[in-house]
Design an enzyme around this catalytic site. Structure first.
Site, PDB file in Angstrom:
ATOM      1  CB  VAL A 278      -0.973  -0.011   1.199  1.00  0.00           C
ATOM      2  CG1 VAL A 278      -0.230  -0.041   2.531  1.00  0.00           C
ATOM      3  CG2 VAL A 278      -1.920   1.182   1.140  1.00  0.00           C
ATOM      4  CB  ALA A 279       3.865   2.294   1.910  1.00  0.00           C
TER       5      ALA A 279
ATOM      6  NE  ARG B  24       0.014 -12.144  -2.084  1.00  0.00           N
ATOM      7  CZ  ARG B  24      -0.390 -13.407  -2.087  1.00  0.00           C
ATOM      8  NH1 ARG B  24      -1.676 -13.684  -2.000  1.00  0.00           N
ATOM      9  NH2 ARG B  24       0.482 -14.388  -2.176  1.00  0.00           N
TER      10      ARG B  24
ATOM     11  CD  GLU C 133      -8.507  -5.432  13.609  1.00  0.00           C
ATOM     12  OE1 GLU C 133      -8.779  -6.112  12.611  1.00  0.00           O
ATOM     13  OE2 GLU C 133      -7.430  -4.812  13.725  1.00  0.00           O
TER      14      GLU C 133
ATOM     15  CG  HIS D  74      -1.399 -11.094  15.361  1.00  0.00           C
ATOM     16  ND1 HIS D  74      -2.404 -11.875  15.890  1.00  0.00           N
ATOM     17  CD2 HIS D  74      -2.020 -10.081  14.699  1.00  0.00           C
ATOM     18  CE1 HIS D  74      -3.586 -11.366  15.553  1.00  0.00           C
ATOM     19  NE2 HIS D  74      -3.379 -10.271  14.841  1.00  0.00           N
TER      20      HIS D  74
ATOM     21  NE  ARG E 228      -2.866  -6.660  16.457  1.00  0.00           N
ATOM     22  CZ  ARG E 228      -2.731  -6.437  15.158  1.00  0.00           C
ATOM     23  NH1 ARG E 228      -1.548  -6.096  14.665  1.00  0.00           N
ATOM     24  NH2 ARG E 228      -3.763  -6.563  14.348  1.00  0.00           N
TER      25      ARG E 228
ATOM     26  CG  HIS F 100       1.618  -9.290  13.044  1.00  0.00           C
ATOM     27  ND1 HIS F 100       1.168  -9.942  11.918  1.00  0.00           N
ATOM     28  CD2 HIS F 100       0.816  -8.187  13.198  1.00  0.00           C
ATOM     29  CE1 HIS F 100       0.150  -9.284  11.408  1.00  0.00           C
ATOM     30  NE2 HIS F 100      -0.077  -8.207  12.146  1.00  0.00           N
TER      31      HIS F 100
ATOM     32  NE  ARG G 272       0.915  -2.879  13.239  1.00  0.00           N
ATOM     33  CZ  ARG G 272      -0.141  -3.593  12.853  1.00  0.00           C
ATOM     34  NH1 ARG G 272      -1.274  -2.973  12.536  1.00  0.00           N
ATOM     35  NH2 ARG G 272      -0.084  -4.908  12.780  1.00  0.00           N
TER      36      ARG G 272
END
Length: 555
Positions: A25-26, A55, A125, A246, A295, A356, A391
């Protein structure tokens, strides 16, 4: 003194205005937006355009899009998750520019799930107090975003694509400004083997470094190439010790290695529970958000339960969802579980934490500029200050989107101001750069085992000392082979091993220095958060001997 990988002299050269390394995406957002400014763009990607981490993102993209939600609330949740180390200005930039950036992404062609009235469906989330996660295809958000951006890039004749290419090192001019890069194309034709791209600016969007650990959600291409290149080029990297594990990765057995299937946090956001082998919930009472705590807290809780019970994993219970919800809301996860003989409709899902996301990375400002002039970074390879020590869920896609647009805007402004001239490569400097010996391909697995044993979810001075010595021994062995005239051949596997070794060594150096527990950095020997001494960042650079040196930097 700069360093570079041992590689053949480039056999071909091409030119562009902006070279973007990475196709998530970046990277693709940078390429599309610099084109709007009239600049030529070239996208270099290690595999196919859609083979990066984007993806694989299941949960979605976080933004204040729902009724009653505000950027200020999103900011508050992000700051709490970041455990005191977020750059508030960077977070404010993210959350205020995020909603419009998502709508521009929709304008590019990304289709998010909607209700009957056409409103974007939102979920929750971990760490979020509101439903603000937009998703697509139920649990295939990253795949949809990647599809839309790849289609847009392929339709733009002003964007040149080089697939199956591993970036090697930065090229600079006589003033030390980025002037392009070297790369190796794994294919046949005019651009086969090692070559060079000359450019007015270089943008790193290479993703993460999860492959430095034995078990990770990252694809095989995530070998820390961007961070390694930046270190060799003299750039500062920040907070490498903060690698997010994660909490809920599908447990495939004690010997499972490489990329592991993710069980999205959105499953817990829709009401699934974490339970032990006896079916007892253990997150209730540990945090006000229970299973939806940030997380780092959930990963630590799972790890503690595993230790207390002598278990190799815990379980996720979503049986109360029913078959229809699993099939419609989480079709990708359902198919993944069933492919491994697990049916979440009728049974519990075995889960354990796995590497993750890298919250740290190449240090940048709010326009994506690194400490090397002309070199930019965005996405997971960068440290913008948004994530701090941990994050917040689904902020990663948004960060890549927002800061990619800011990089493109900065490049466009520099172009209009005449501050983006063609640059001549300083050939003498490139030839005089020191090279480190390459590591044999089989050392990749040993690096991963060392890191998972000593620098994974749980760390201590003793465990990391053993890891550091093991990594140093691998480096000495490579040096011995070089001295004996038996160096490892320069090729993709040895370059990747060298990158992993450098990034692993830098990560351990930073983690050893930070003598506290904060966010996703968990020290058994320093179990408490220590704001008096460690409410600051750790900055790592290469020393004069080519080894990473970590120091306590800015508060």
């Amino acid at each position: 003194m700069s360093y570079r990988l041992t590689a053949p002299v480039p056999g071909w050269t091409t030119t562009t205005d902006v070279v973007v390394v990475g196709s998530g995406v970046a990277g693709l957002t940078v390429a599309l937006n610099v084109r709007k400014a009239g600049l030529r763009a070239m996208v270099v990607t290690k595999a196919m355009l859609d083979d990066g981490s984007t993806r694989w993102a299941q949960g979605g993209i976080a933004a204040a899009l729902g009724d009653g939600d505000t950027p200020e609330q999103h900011l508050d949740d992000t700051l709490v998750a970041g455990a005191g180390l977020c750059d508030e200005e960077a977070v404010r930039t993210l959350v205020t520019e995020g909603p419009d950036a998502v709508h521009r992404l929709i304008g590019t062609g990304a289709a998010f799930d909607q209700d009957a009235d056409g409103a974007i469906l939102l979920t929750r989330e971990g760490g979020h107090h509101r439903r603000r996660i937009a998703h697509a295809g139920g649990d295939a958000t990253g795949a949809e975003i990647s599809r839309a951006l790849v289609a847009a890039v392929r339709s733009d004749p002003g964007i040149e694509l080089i697939e199956h290419a591993l970036v090697l090192d930065l090229l600079t001019d006589a003033d030390g400004r980025a002037a392009g890069l070297t790369l190796h194309v794994m294919g046949e034709g005019q651009r086969d083997g090692v070559g060079a791209i000359r450019a007015r600016a270089v943008v790193l969007a290479t993703g993460g470094m999860g492959q430095v650990f034995s078990a990770t959600t990252n694809p095989a291409v995530s070998t820390g190439d961007g961070v390694a290149l930046a270190l060799r080029a003299g750039a500062e990297v920040t907070d490498l010790e903060f690698v997010q594990f994660h909490p809920t990765v599908l447990w495939l057995g004690p010997d499972a290695e490489g990329q592991q299937p993710l069980v999205s946090e959105a499953v817990r956001g829709e009401g699934a529970y974490l339970v032990d082998g006896a079916g007892v919930r253990f997150m209730a009472g540990q945090h006000e958000l229970a299973e939806l705590a940030p997380r780092d807290i959930v990963a630590k809780a799972i790890t503690r339960q595993m230790q207390l019970q002598g278990a190799e994993h815990m379980y996720l219970d979503g049986r109360h969802f029913g078959a229809e919800m699993w099939e419609q809301r989480f079709p990708t996860i359902l198919a993944s579980c069933r492919s491994h003989g697990i049916d979440p409709v009728t049974g519990l899902i075995p889960v354990a934490p796995a590497a993750h996301y890298a919250s740290g990375g190449v240090r940048t400002d709010l326009t994506g500029r690194t400490t090397v002039p002309g070199l930019y970074a965005c996405g997971e390879v960068a440290c913008t200050g948004v994530h701090g020590a941990n994050r917040l869920a689904s902020n990663s896609l948004l960060e890549g989107l927002v800061f990619a647009e800011r990089i493109a805007a900065d490049l466009a402004e520099r172009h209009r101001a005449g501050d983006l001239p063609e640059r001549s490569v300083d050939v003498a400097a490139a030839r005089s750069a020191r090279t480190a010996p390459l590591l044999a391909p089989e050392t990749r697995a040993e690096i991963q085992r060392l890191m998972s044993r000593g620098a994974g979810v749980l760390r201590s001075a003793a465990s990391m000392a053993a890891t550091a010595e093991g990594l140093a021994a691998l480096g000495r062995e490579a040096g011995t082979h070089l001295d004996e005239g038996k160096p490892a051949d320069p090729r993709v596997e040895t370059w990747e091993a060298a990158n992993l070794h450098l990034v692993a060594t830098a990560l351990v150096a930073a983690a050893v220095l930070r003598e506290e527990t904060r966010g996703c950095h968990w020290r058994e020997d320093f179990p408490e958060r220590d704001d008096a001494h460690w409410l600051r960042h750790v900055v790592t650079v290469l020393g004069s001997d080519g080894a990473p040196e970590a120091s306590a930097g800015r508060p």
